[in-house]
Design an enzyme around this catalytic site. Structure first.
Site, PDB file in Angstrom:
ATOM      1  N   ASP A 225       0.826  -1.199   0.000  1.00  0.00           N
ATOM      2  CA  ASP A 225       0.000   0.000   0.000  1.00  0.00           C
ATOM      3  C   ASP A 225       0.869   1.262   0.000  1.00  0.00           C
ATOM      4  O   ASP A 225       1.892   1.326   0.683  1.00  0.00           O
ATOM      5  CB  ASP A 225      -0.893  -0.021   1.253  1.00  0.00           C
ATOM      6  CG  ASP A 225      -1.935   1.057   1.259  1.00  0.00           C
ATOM      7  OD1 ASP A 225      -2.728   1.120   0.297  1.00  0.00           O
ATOM      8  OD2 ASP A 225      -1.959   1.850   2.224  1.00  0.00           O
ATOM      9  N   GLU A 285      20.518 -25.032  -6.271  1.00  0.00           N
ATOM     10  CA  GLU A 285      20.271 -25.986  -7.357  1.00  0.00           C
ATOM     11  C   GLU A 285      18.809 -26.410  -7.422  1.00  0.00           C
ATOM     12  O   GLU A 285      18.335 -26.896  -8.451  1.00  0.00           O
ATOM     13  CB  GLU A 285      21.158 -27.212  -7.196  1.00  0.00           C
ATOM     14  CG  GLU A 285      20.907 -28.004  -5.921  1.00  0.00           C
ATOM     15  CD  GLU A 285      21.826 -29.215  -5.804  1.00  0.00           C
ATOM     16  OE1 GLU A 285      21.545 -30.061  -4.926  1.00  0.00           O
ATOM     17  OE2 GLU A 285      22.813 -29.289  -6.571  1.00  0.00           O
TER      18      GLU A 285
END
Length: 577
Positions: A225, A285
């Protein structure tokens, strides 16, 4: 008589296709305003179990994620944007367990969940603010907010001339335990929403912790916001003096003002991005882009080059394109808005995020029927000129079809798929937006776009809940627009949205390249291309009726014709045979 022309695409794309596969670059995200979605317990207010019950509806609509407006514990002075506890659910909406159930069910349906975060201010009932009032001037507790001594002989004048967005002064004076007046605190919105001091390290650490709290619960991201407001100019200079020096207008919401778009906000968001990235490290990975957590900035910032700073690679993933939302309904204006948006965002490697409606603006099914080029009103009252509903819906469908054909991300606002108009005849005594009172009844405010959803024409509150008195009154026309009146009905706005979203997903339009087309005058025309997919042509007509090329195969059109004519205020998607 329709006009004919040759249709030629330019040789160089105005926007290249997206090689990356990150979901946030091209997703369609649906905003749920929880107070107005589904009331599951009959108290007149929507809630989290209600949202969960309708998640299959969103899956079937064809969106990729939902953004939920604030559901935190709050006294509701501003419909939940005044947060008293960022780590708990307000009982009005349910419980943390309900939030967990919602997130889990959404993920089962392959829907991501984005939650609202309100970092500029808290509620005045937040424990930190209560502690600040009790601790007094000069205390560490007060340093977490924007307390200042007043001007004048006895501090009786506010520290500067800033005005609140909701009307009135942006400063409120507090009293000590004996009732004596002392310091003032800043609130850019309502007095019950004191601004945090983002130069304070405790504030920064607290929000990093809040991010982790919700990420640990499984949310996929945050809509932030007023993301451009956290840092204020050093010394809090008068806005009038700042604007005069910069040659700006005196409008308080000008992003050039000392309370908006200060360079210091970017350091904050770089720290936030590190937190989000730690949940799916690129150098691991096991990294899978589908697991990215994303942030979207609500930043009313111009020009586009300034907004693009928020979506640099180490900050936000998205920022709402409000310039597009506010662009007049004219071909030249929209083409320039689209082109400048791509130019600025492409320069930083960010997607452009399109939006036409939300909980803060007049719904575009009504807004687009207003006189073209006039300033957007903050709500419409019964005594105001009433927009042409048929014209507004016609343009709204055309605008949405244009939006969803563009590469990038897109946000939809609840009920726009039903063609819901703004409630423009709401009784003044029913209004709850603080803007109404603080503007001394000169601005209607945002209640007209926040009216509860209609699900069933013949049910109480049109299926929103079991009672006939929802928190905001619904206009009679919502009955005929209810979901059960449009579901499966050929030509309905709901089925039009479902069709568009299916085609957008199947053709991966959000990831495409955009090439402008030299089409008829007073049109916005382009080709959306993606490797491995058929080119999609899109034309929106703002002038006299025109005709598609003879080899056009219509895919989507915003009206109900079945030929190659494109009338005024209509968008058509087509391929070439």
């Amino acid at each position: 008589m329709s006009q004919t022309t040759t249709w030629n695409s330019q040789s160089a794309p105005a926007h290249d296709q997206t090689p990356e596969a990150e979901w946030w670059r091209s997703s369609t995200i649906y905003q749920v305003y929880p107070r107005s979605w589904v009331d599951s317990n009959g108290d007149g207010v929507g809630d989290l179990p209600g949202i969960t019950s309708k998640l299959p509806y969103l899956r079937d609509l064809g969106v990729d994620a939902l953004w939920i407006s604030p559901f935190y514990r709050s006294p509701m002075a501003d419909a939940g944007y005044d947060v008293a506890d960022y780590r708990d659910i307000d009982p009005l909406f349910g419980s943390l367990s309900d939030a967990d159930d919602l997130i889990a069910r959404a993920h089962e349906l392959d829907l991501r969940v984005i939650v609202d975060l309100v970092p500029n201010h808290s509620s005045d009932e937040h424990e930190w603010f209560k502690a600040a009032l009790a601790a007094g001037p000069g205390s560490p507790e007060r340093e977490r907010y924007m307390f200042r001594d007043g001007k004048g002989e006895n501090g009786e004048e506010p520290p500067n001339d800033w005005k609140a967005i909701f009307g009135g002064n942006a400063w409120t004076r507090v009293t000590d335990a004996d009732g004596n007046p002392e310091q003032w605190y800043l609130h850019l919105f309502d007095p019950k929403q004191p601004d945090f001091n983002w130069n304070n390290e405790a504030v920064r650490e607290e929000f990093l912790s809040i991010l982790r709290f919700w990420l640990d619960r499984g949310v996929d991201g945050f809509r932030v916001d007023v993301a451009h407001s956290l840092v204020k100019a050093d010394g809090l200079p008068d806005h009038s003096a700042h604007a005069k020096m910069a040659g700006l207008s005196d409008a308080n919401h000008d992003n050039g003002g000392p309370m908006w778009d200060q360079d210091g906000v970017h350091e904050i968001y770089r720290a936030w991005r590190e937190v989000l990235d730690s949940y799916n490290p690129v150098d691991d990975e096991r990294y899978d882009s589908a697991g990215d957590r994303a942030m979207c900035a609500e930043a009313w910032v111009n020009p586009p080059e300034r907004l693009a700073r928020y979506v640099r690679p180490d900050e936000f993933h998205q920022a709402f394109n409000f310039a597009f939302l506010e662009t007049p309904w004219r071909a030249s204006d929209l083409r320039e808005s689209i082109a400048s948006s791509y130019a600025s965002n492409d320069a930083v490697g960010a997607p452009t995020t399109w939006v036409l409606s939300n909980h803060d603006v007049v719904r575009h099914a009504t807004r687009l029927a207003l006189p073209i080029g006039e300033p957007r009103p903050n709500g419409i009252r019964a005594e105001d000129p009433q927009p042409d509903a048929a014209l507004g819906l016609c343009r709204a469908k055309a605008a949405t079809a244009l939006e969803l054909a563009l590469p990038g991300g897109a946000y939809l606002y609840q009920g726009e798929e039903l063609g819901l108009p703004e409630h423009t005849t709401m009784a003044d005594e029913a209004r709850q937006d603080p803007t109404w009172e603080r503007s001394e009844h000169t601005e209607a405010g945002r209640d007209g776009c926040r009216v509860p959803m209609p699900w069933a024409k013949d049910a109480p509150s049109f299926g929103f809940g079991s009672g006939d008195a929802p928190w905001l009154p619904q206009p009679d026309v919502y009955g005929d627009l209810a979901v059960d009146q449009q579901d499966g009905v050929p030509g309905s706005t709901l089925e039009f949205y479902r069709h568009m979203l299916r085609e957008r997903r199947a053709r991966r339009l959000g990831e495409g390249a955009l090439t402008w087309v030299e089409g008829p005058a007073d049109t916005v025309a382009f080709v959306n291309s993606r490797d491995g997919h058929e080119d999609l042509w899109c034309v929106t007509n703002f002038g006299g009726a025109t005709t598609l090329p003879d080899d056009a195969v219509v895919v989507v059109r915003s009206d109900e014709r079945d030929d190659l004519t494109v009338p005024t205020d209509v968008t058509v998607w087509f391929t070439r045979a």
